[in-house]
Design a protein around this motif. Structure first.
Motif, mmCIF file in Angstrom:
data_model
loop_
_atom_site.group_PDB
_atom_site.id
_atom_site.type_symbol
_atom_site.label_atom_id
_atom_site.label_comp_id
_atom_site.label_asym_id
_atom_site.label_seq_id
_atom_site.Cartn_x
_atom_site.Cartn_y
_atom_site.Cartn_z
ATOM 1 N N GLU A 223 -14.357 7.833 -70.229
ATOM 2 C CA GLU A 223 -13.010 7.326 -70.480
ATOM 3 C C GLU A 223 -12.483 6.504 -69.305
ATOM 4 O O GLU A 223 -11.581 5.684 -69.485
ATOM 5 N N TRP A 224 -13.030 6.737 -68.090
ATOM 6 C CA TRP A 224 -12.434 6.136 -66.898
ATOM 7 C C TRP A 224 -13.397 5.321 -66.046
ATOM 8 O O TRP A 224 -12.961 4.553 -65.203
ATOM 9 N N TYR A 225 -14.686 5.498 -66.235
ATOM 10 C CA TYR A 225 -15.672 4.767 -65.434
ATOM 11 C C TYR A 225 -16.625 4.009 -66.346
ATOM 12 O O TYR A 225 -17.014 4.493 -67.401
ATOM 13 N N ASP A 226 -17.028 2.829 -65.886
ATOM 14 C CA ASP A 226 -18.056 2.083 -66.612
ATOM 15 C C ASP A 226 -19.449 2.565 -66.217
ATOM 16 O O ASP A 226 -20.393 2.437 -66.990
ATOM 17 N N ALA A 227 -19.565 3.116 -65.017
ATOM 18 C CA ALA A 227 -20.838 3.671 -64.538
ATOM 19 C C ALA A 227 -20.544 4.582 -63.352
ATOM 20 O O ALA A 227 -19.535 4.411 -62.670
ATOM 21 N N TYR A 228 -21.432 5.553 -63.136
ATOM 22 C CA TYR A 228 -21.308 6.370 -61.935
ATOM 23 C C TYR A 228 -22.662 6.951 -61.565
ATOM 24 O O TYR A 228 -23.575 7.026 -62.379
ATOM 25 N N GLU A 229 -22.770 7.330 -60.302
ATOM 26 C CA GLU A 229 -23.985 7.942 -59.774
ATOM 27 C C GLU A 229 -23.569 8.881 -58.645
ATOM 28 O O GLU A 229 -22.727 8.524 -57.817
ATOM 29 N N VAL A 230 -24.148 10.071 -58.617
ATOM 30 C CA VAL A 230 -23.878 11.039 -57.559
ATOM 31 C C VAL A 230 -25.179 11.309 -56.815
ATOM 32 O O VAL A 230 -26.214 11.558 -57.442
ATOM 33 N N THR A 231 -25.120 11.260 -55.488
ATOM 34 C CA THR A 231 -26.269 11.573 -54.638
ATOM 35 C C THR A 231 -25.823 12.620 -53.630
ATOM 36 O O THR A 231 -24.806 12.435 -52.961
ATOM 37 N N ILE A 232 -26.592 13.699 -53.524
ATOM 38 C CA ILE A 232 -26.303 14.744 -52.547
ATOM 39 C C ILE A 232 -27.367 14.669 -51.467
ATOM 40 O O ILE A 232 -28.564 14.693 -51.752
ATOM 41 N N THR A 233 -26.910 14.584 -50.220
ATOM 42 C CA THR A 233 -27.802 14.348 -49.087
ATOM 43 C C THR A 233 -27.531 15.361 -47.987
ATOM 44 O O THR A 233 -26.378 15.624 -47.649
ATOM 45 N N GLU A 234 -28.591 15.887 -47.398
ATOM 46 C CA GLU A 234 -28.449 16.721 -46.219
ATOM 47 C C GLU A 234 -28.491 15.819 -44.991
ATOM 48 O O GLU A 234 -29.394 14.991 -44.850
ATOM 49 N N VAL A 235 -27.523 15.970 -44.103
ATOM 50 C CA VAL A 235 -27.455 15.157 -42.891
ATOM 51 C C VAL A 235 -28.341 15.798 -41.833
ATOM 52 O O VAL A 235 -28.205 16.977 -41.529
ATOM 53 N N ILE A 236 -29.226 15.009 -41.277
ATOM 54 C CA ILE A 236 -30.110 15.469 -40.208
ATOM 55 C C ILE A 236 -29.453 15.249 -38.857
ATOM 56 O O ILE A 236 -29.511 16.092 -37.975
ATOM 57 N N GLU A 237 -28.806 14.109 -38.702
ATOM 58 C CA GLU A 237 -28.165 13.781 -37.439
ATOM 59 C C GLU A 237 -27.090 12.741 -37.691
ATOM 60 O O GLU A 237 -27.185 11.933 -38.616
ATOM 61 N N THR A 238 -26.075 12.748 -36.864
ATOM 62 C CA THR A 238 -25.061 11.704 -36.909
ATOM 63 C C THR A 238 -24.654 11.377 -35.473
ATOM 64 O O THR A 238 -24.518 12.272 -34.646
ATOM 65 N N TYR A 239 -24.519 10.090 -35.182
ATOM 66 C CA TYR A 239 -24.099 9.675 -33.844
ATOM 67 C C TYR A 239 -23.505 8.286 -33.924
ATOM 68 O O TYR A 239 -23.646 7.599 -34.933
ATOM 69 N N GLY A 240 -22.848 7.875 -32.890
ATOM 70 C CA GLY A 240 -22.255 6.538 -32.841
ATOM 71 C C GLY A 240 -21.038 6.544 -31.942
ATOM 72 O O GLY A 240 -20.716 7.538 -31.289
ATOM 73 N N CYS A 241 -20.355 5.406 -31.909
ATOM 74 C CA CYS A 241 -19.194 5.259 -31.049
ATOM 75 C C CYS A 241 -18.316 4.141 -31.583
ATOM 76 O O CYS A 241 -18.815 3.178 -32.155
ATOM 77 N N GLY A 242 -17.015 4.276 -31.416
ATOM 78 C CA GLY A 242 -16.119 3.184 -31.724
ATOM 79 C C GLY A 242 -15.326 3.314 -33.000
ATOM 80 O O GLY A 242 -14.429 2.506 -33.247
ATOM 81 N N PHE A 243 -15.623 4.296 -33.844
ATOM 82 C CA PHE A 243 -14.894 4.425 -35.095
ATOM 83 C C PHE A 243 -13.651 5.307 -34.981
ATOM 84 O O PHE A 243 -12.830 5.322 -35.868
ATOM 85 N N GLY A 244 -13.512 6.044 -33.898
ATOM 86 C CA GLY A 244 -12.325 6.873 -33.695
ATOM 87 C C GLY A 244 -12.081 7.820 -34.855
ATOM 88 O O GLY A 244 -12.969 8.536 -35.276
ATOM 89 N N ASP A 245 -10.863 7.789 -35.384
ATOM 90 C CA ASP A 245 -10.488 8.691 -36.467
ATOM 91 C C ASP A 245 -11.225 8.378 -37.766
ATOM 92 O O ASP A 245 -11.194 9.169 -38.702
ATOM 93 N N ASP A 246 -11.875 7.218 -37.854
ATOM 94 C CA ASP A 246 -12.581 6.833 -39.068
ATOM 95 C C ASP A 246 -14.042 7.286 -39.054
ATOM 96 O O ASP A 246 -14.796 6.982 -39.959
ATOM 97 N N ALA A 247 -14.461 8.007 -38.020
ATOM 98 C CA ALA A 247 -15.839 8.498 -37.936
ATOM 99 C C ALA A 247 -16.041 9.639 -38.927
ATOM 100 O O ALA A 247 -15.088 10.232 -39.401
ATOM 101 N N SER A 248 -17.297 9.949 -39.218
ATOM 102 C CA SER A 248 -17.569 11.096 -40.065
ATOM 103 C C SER A 248 -17.025 12.356 -39.389
ATOM 104 O O SER A 248 -16.887 12.396 -38.169
ATOM 105 N N PRO A 249 -16.704 13.390 -40.155
ATOM 106 C CA PRO A 249 -16.046 14.570 -39.603
ATOM 107 C C PRO A 249 -16.774 15.237 -38.441
ATOM 108 O O PRO A 249 -16.139 15.833 -37.592
ATOM 109 N N LEU A 250 -18.085 15.137 -38.381
ATOM 110 C CA LEU A 250 -18.820 15.830 -37.326
ATOM 111 C C LEU A 250 -19.420 14.882 -36.301
ATOM 112 O O LEU A 250 -20.192 15.302 -35.462
ATOM 113 N N ALA A 251 -19.101 13.596 -36.377
ATOM 114 C CA ALA A 251 -19.672 12.630 -35.431
ATOM 115 C C ALA A 251 -19.109 12.822 -34.040
ATOM 116 O O ALA A 251 -18.030 13.275 -33.844
#
Length: 109
Positions: A81-109
């Motif tokens: 009723e609301w989407y023309d298409a959709y796809e769900v993917t569930i992923t286990e995170v092995i590692e996350t790192y980076g710099c510069g995104f501040g509050d927009d980073a992933s919750p555990l980065a």
């Protein structure tokens, strides 16, 4: 080592009505009330109507706990009723790192 799971919800929006918005708000509230929910981020594709929503979860147990929510189940049954298409993917995170995104980073980065 971090433990985190991402649920990536890719969709092509259709027509949203009042009932969609009410149900969507209820589902988001249920996710936020689920122990182990870490947050979400949304992106809009610049060259198409595609939307990508990434939900962050602390564990598969937390995700499964959210999965039994009645509003969430009802929405999944009515997706056409609301989407023309959709796809769900569930992923286990092995590692996350980076710099510069501040509050927009992933919750555990």
């Amino acid at each position: 080592m971090i433990q985190m799971y991402l649920v990536t919800f890719r969709l092509i929006p259709g027509a949203y009505d009042t009932e969609f918005h009410e149900l969507n708000d209820a589902i988001q509230a249920a996710a936020e009330d689920t122990e182990g929910y870490l947050g979400k981020q949304t992106w809009h594709a610049p060259d198409s109507e595609a939307v990508l929503v990434v939900y962050y979860w602390e564990s598969l147990d937390a995700l499964e706990s959210f999965g039994v929510d009645a509003d969430h189940k009802r929405a999944k049954q009515r997706w056409t009723e609301w989407y023309d298409a959709y796809e769900v993917t569930i992923t286990e995170v092995i590692e996350t790192y980076g710099c510069g995104f501040g509050d927009d980073a992933s919750p555990l980065a």
